[in-house]
Design an enzyme around this catalytic site. Structure first.
Site: not given
Ligand code: GLA
Length: 732
Positions: A483, A553
């Site tokens: 990430d 997301d």
């Molecule tokens: C980001 C990612 C999510 C998740 C969060 C965790 O927003 O896109 O999928 O992994 O971080 O903190």
């Protein structure tokens, strides 16, 4: 032969199966762009197409008065292959500052070299070729005699994908420093402006929505100054004929294999000529090239289709899936996974995860991903990034112990990292407060409560390689979610000299690519999935290291219709992570039926992201069925040829056909937004089937002839909100 040189007329013809890219040398000096588009075999008089280059009011002749005697041409109207700023007063492809303070570069043609295959680019991701491919490459050398500067244009023709890749190497042969200010990877002068420009735009949780507008006079385009390719714009643009559709007309794709700041522009001039440029963003960029040094631009990959936009997408899909993505998972079926983020957020613990794992096993899921919250003291997003050691109170058996337990249940285990970041509240920050990107004496602004580790520094990269490798080798970990949740601001460090500070964002990308190369080659069996606050870095650069990227997301099935269609304008379906999540949806609050969430997620890299322990037996049975169905498809959807039958950007219904190369399998996912009372039927007409073959639909058992499905189609009534059907046809 993919590259033909006509020695008499000094013309280079780069040929894919269905396109030609033609350049010529005029006056023995200037490399001009002659044609990019439909295939041309005969090149003798193509330079007539130039129609150049009479002096217009306000133009300047590039030749020294009385010295060169070459007539009244002007660079300002000459379609140049790689223009500098000077007597061409349009947007340049190249701009540099010399030790005498001037910034005019005069690049003249020097020579060429043609070779089979394709060479890799030092430190940068790129499309590659394999034994047996028809690819050929050409290097064309341009030279500035006064400044002793070489600009090498490298083209690779990838005939099978109707693609041509371009990149640039700049070499300083002088004994003075040269400051590069703009080095575009590709530059094309079209002789007209009758095109729409398509870009992929959005924001967090709303990435890559398609926007198409006609070109107009002046400079237009998209860029990123965020230190990542970003949520807002994607490093892709398309020019298509004003009348082009999915199946008709011309489409030119421009895609940059790079994950940092980029720019992609089209400038339409007074004479309707259009110059397209794409490369590292020149805004706030500079690069000091010391004597003897070389600078390598990232690669831009262009695809041309004369048979509509759909064909352009399919060529990108095939090429990026098989000649950009690499490693074990490039060709193999990937596990159906469950990610626990939306189930537990920061409250993960062994008990909850194992309970979800048990249920996951029951419904046939193959891999469980433990997301954020497993390390340091991470109970919210305000700490611990950088401290990649297990949070013992939550996970008393450690990562190793947990992975074993998950394996014992019968699932593989995956883990989330955000390695490029550092929390001010972390042991790493306390030990190395200077390891983040920052400007001495200024405050350090926080994004999601975190700072960015300075990957332009070797010691930082080495530390992270070791820290991640240590975890990966300590337990049975089959998958990593990588990430990245913060864009760059207050850019600087205390290591680079003043005249190199603006190199930092590109140096960061080179550092990141080095880290990714090291980790992916050291752990070849681990499936890596990219992520950047969802799809904030969904670009070809990342796909070189990660065969899949979490597309957004936003897991709402209706928002995903837009996101997944926009993504698939250029990126293969196999690369877009798509999960079934809970309702009401956590991002938009919408309640969509479980079957629609399943159908939409199945048109990507399929998985789940919800708490299975909270579902009813009925819901678990539906999920079990979905998993079985998806597994039965294998790679038939993710690796298929995609035909966009109806676009959610144009109406209430989205319909996508996934056709196997042999045309013996076609899945058609149809979904609608709102339900319409007494809904009129939409007829979904399939494409490119075998007309006289019989196709049996799996659920109804009905048999149709290919020509019927193509000309009459299947009826779909959008009568309920957020409904969908997955039609699956097998050829008898
Ligand atoms: C980001 C990612 C999510 C998740 C969060 C965790 O927003 O896109 O999928 O992994 O971080 O903190």
């Amino acid at each position: 032969m993919a590259i033909i040189y006509d020695e008499v007329n000094k013309i280079f013809n780069l040929q894919t199966e269905n396109s030609s890219y033609i350049m010529g040398v005029v006056y023995d000096k200037y490399l001009v762009h002659i044609h990019y588009g439909k295939k041309l075999n005969y090149t003798a008089n193509v330079s007539d197409m130039l129609g150049f280059s009479v002096n217009r009011g306000g133009s300047i002749s590039p030749f020294d008065y009385g010295n060169e005697g070459l007539g009244n041409i002007c660079l300002d109207t000459l379609p140049q292959e790689y223009a500098t700023y000077g007597s061409d007063l349009r947007e340049p492809a190249f701009h540099a500052e010399y030790s005498d303070g001037t910034s005019y570069t005069k690049l003249l043609y020097k020579g060429y070299r043609i070779y089979k295959g394709k060479e890799s680019i030092k430190g940068l991701p790129a499309v590659y070729t394999e034994e047996g491919d028809k690819a050929e490459s050409i290097e064309i050398e341009l030279y500035d005699e006064l400044k002793k500067l070489t600009v090498m244009l490298t083209y690779t023709v990838l005939p099978e994908f109707d693609a041509i890749s371009r990149r640039v190497t700049v070499i300083n042969n002088s004994d003075c420093d040269i400051k590069l200010k703009k080095v575009m990877s590709t530059a094309i002068d079209f002789n007209n402006d009758k095109y729409n420009m398509t870009t992929l735009n959005g924001s967090w949780a709303r990435e890559r929505h398609i926007e198409r507008v006609p070109l107009h006079k002046g400079v237009q385009g998209v860029d990123s100054k965020r230190g990542a390719s970003g949520h807002r714009h994607n490093p892709f643009i398309m020019l298509s004929g004003l009348d082009a559709t999915e199946d008709y007309g011309e489409a030119y794709g421009f895609s940059l294999v790079y994950s940092g700041n980029f720019e992609a522009t089209a400038e339409v001039e007074y004479n309707n000529a259009t110059r397209v440029l794409m490369g590292i963003n020149s805004f706030d960029f500079s690069w000091l090239l010391a004597p003897g040094e070389a600078f390598y631009s990232p690669e831009a990959v262009m695809v041309y289709s004369s048979t509509g936009i759909g064909e352009m997408s399919r060529n990108y899909h095939k090429m990026y899936r098989t000649r950009l993505c690499r490693g074990k998972y490039r060709d193999s079926v990937r596990p159906v996974l469950i990610n626990v983020w939306e189930a537990v957020y920061f409250t993960c613990n062994e008990e909850k995860i194992l309970a979800i794992a048990e249920k996951a096993k029951d419904v046939g899921i193959e891999l469980l991903v433990l997301d954020d919250g497993w390390f340091g003291k991470r109970d919210s997003d305000n700490c611990s990034l950088g401290d990649w050691v297990v949070y013992k109170e939550k996970l008393p058996s450690g990562i190793d112990g947990l992975a074993k337990k998950i394996n014992d249940i019968g699932l593989k285990f995956g883990l989330w990292f955000e390695p490029e970041m550092i929390s001010p509240d972390s042991d790493l920050y306390r030990a190395h407060p200077d390891w983040c990107i920052h400007i001495k004496g200024r405050g350090r602004g926080l994004g999601r409560q975190q700072l960015i580790l300075d990957f332009s520094r070797d010691e930082v990269c080495d530390y992270i390689i070791d820290a991640v490798a240590k975890v990966l080798s300590s337990a049975s970990i089959s998958y990593v979610k990588w990430d990245m949740n913060r864009n760059m601001s207050e850019i600087g460090n205390e290591v680079l000299t003043a005249d190199r500070q603006r190199e930092l964002p590109h140096r960061y990308m080179l550092g990141l690519y080095r880290v990714l190369e090291a980790l992916t080659s050291r752990f070849p069996d681990v499936l890596f999935e990219g992520c950047a606050g969802g799809g904030g870095r969904f670009d070809p650069g990342m796909l070189y290291y990660f065969p899949q990227i979490w597309a957004s997301d936003d897991s709402d099935a209706i928002e995903r219709l837009y996101i997944q269609e926009g993504t698939a304008l250029v990126y293969p379906v196999s690369t877009a992570g798509a999960h079934v999540s809970a309702v009401p949806n956590h991002q938009v609050g919408r309640t969509t039926p479980l079957h629609t969430r399943g159908n939409v997620a199945m048109t990507g890299q399929f998985g789940y992201e919800l708490d299975l322990t909270k579902l009813s037996e009925d819901e678990l049975n539906v999920i079990k069925n979905q998993v079985e169905t998806y597994k039965a498809f294998g790679t038939k959807i993710t690796d298929a040829a995609l035909y966009r039958l109806k676009s959610p950007f144009c109406g209430n219904v989205a319909a996508w056909e996934f056709l196997s190369d042999e045309k013996d399998f076609a899945a058609v996912m149809v979904a609608n937004k709102l339900g319409i009372p007494s809904a009129p039927n939409e007829f979904i007409k399939l494409k490119n089937l075998v007309p006289d073959a019989e196709y049996r639909e799996r659920t109804t058992g009905k048999v149709y002839r290919g020509e019927f499905l193509e000309t009459v189609g299947i009826a779909y009534a959008p009568s309920r909100d957020f409904n969908s059907v997955m039609f699956v046809f097998d050829k008898n």
